[in-house]
Design a protein around this motif. Sequence first.
Motif, PDB file in Angstrom:
ATOM      1  N   GLN A 284      29.397 -17.524 -14.873  1.00  0.00           N
ATOM      2  CA  GLN A 284      29.712 -17.350 -13.499  1.00  0.00           C
ATOM      3  C   GLN A 284      30.733 -16.073 -13.265  1.00  0.00           C
ATOM      4  N   ALA A 285      31.845 -15.656 -14.005  1.00  0.00           N
ATOM      5  CA  ALA A 285      32.491 -14.733 -13.821  1.00  0.00           C
ATOM      6  C   ALA A 285      31.851 -13.191 -13.785  1.00  0.00           C
ATOM      7  N   GLU A 286      30.834 -13.288 -14.742  1.00  0.00           N
ATOM      8  CA  GLU A 286      29.875 -12.041 -15.190  1.00  0.00           C
ATOM      9  C   GLU A 286      29.095 -11.820 -13.871  1.00  0.00           C
ATOM     10  N   ARG A 287      28.488 -13.085 -13.303  1.00  0.00           N
ATOM     11  CA  ARG A 287      27.734 -12.951 -12.154  1.00  0.00           C
ATOM     12  C   ARG A 287      28.416 -12.538 -10.894  1.00  0.00           C
ATOM     13  N   ASP A 288      29.736 -12.852 -10.752  1.00  0.00           N
ATOM     14  CA  ASP A 288      30.566 -12.350  -9.730  1.00  0.00           C
ATOM     15  C   ASP A 288      30.902 -10.981  -9.786  1.00  0.00           C
ATOM     16  N   VAL A 289      31.267 -10.486 -11.141  1.00  0.00           N
ATOM     17  CA  VAL A 289      31.694  -9.030 -11.377  1.00  0.00           C
ATOM     18  C   VAL A 289      30.276  -8.313 -10.899  1.00  0.00           C
ATOM     19  N   THR A 290      29.123  -8.504 -11.345  1.00  0.00           N
ATOM     20  CA  THR A 290      27.728  -8.082 -11.304  1.00  0.00           C
ATOM     21  C   THR A 290      27.512  -7.876  -9.642  1.00  0.00           C
ATOM     22  N   ALA A 291      27.889  -8.926  -9.139  1.00  0.00           N
ATOM     23  CA  ALA A 291      27.682  -8.939  -7.689  1.00  0.00           C
ATOM     24  C   ALA A 291      28.695  -7.919  -6.699  1.00  0.00           C
TER      25      ALA A 291
END
Length: 77
Positions: free
Chosen positions: A57-64
Amino acid sequence: MISTDTDDGTVLLNERTGQYWQLNNTGARVLHGLLDGQEAVGIAAELADRYSIDLQQAERDVTAVIERLSGAKLVVS
């Protein structure tokens, strides 16, 4: 780009367009990590640990966040 840290995050000014952007504390951490030369995965791992959230989830948020900053031409991804 001009940036100023605030109690709530960071405010950015795109000098070319005159547009302002406001990042919350998490978005500001992503930006500062990128400016410090960190990889997105490292920033995500730090956020996952700090906020006790799932790494994916953190990776998706950072990517966003990176995609939005890149789309605004505030960073190059």
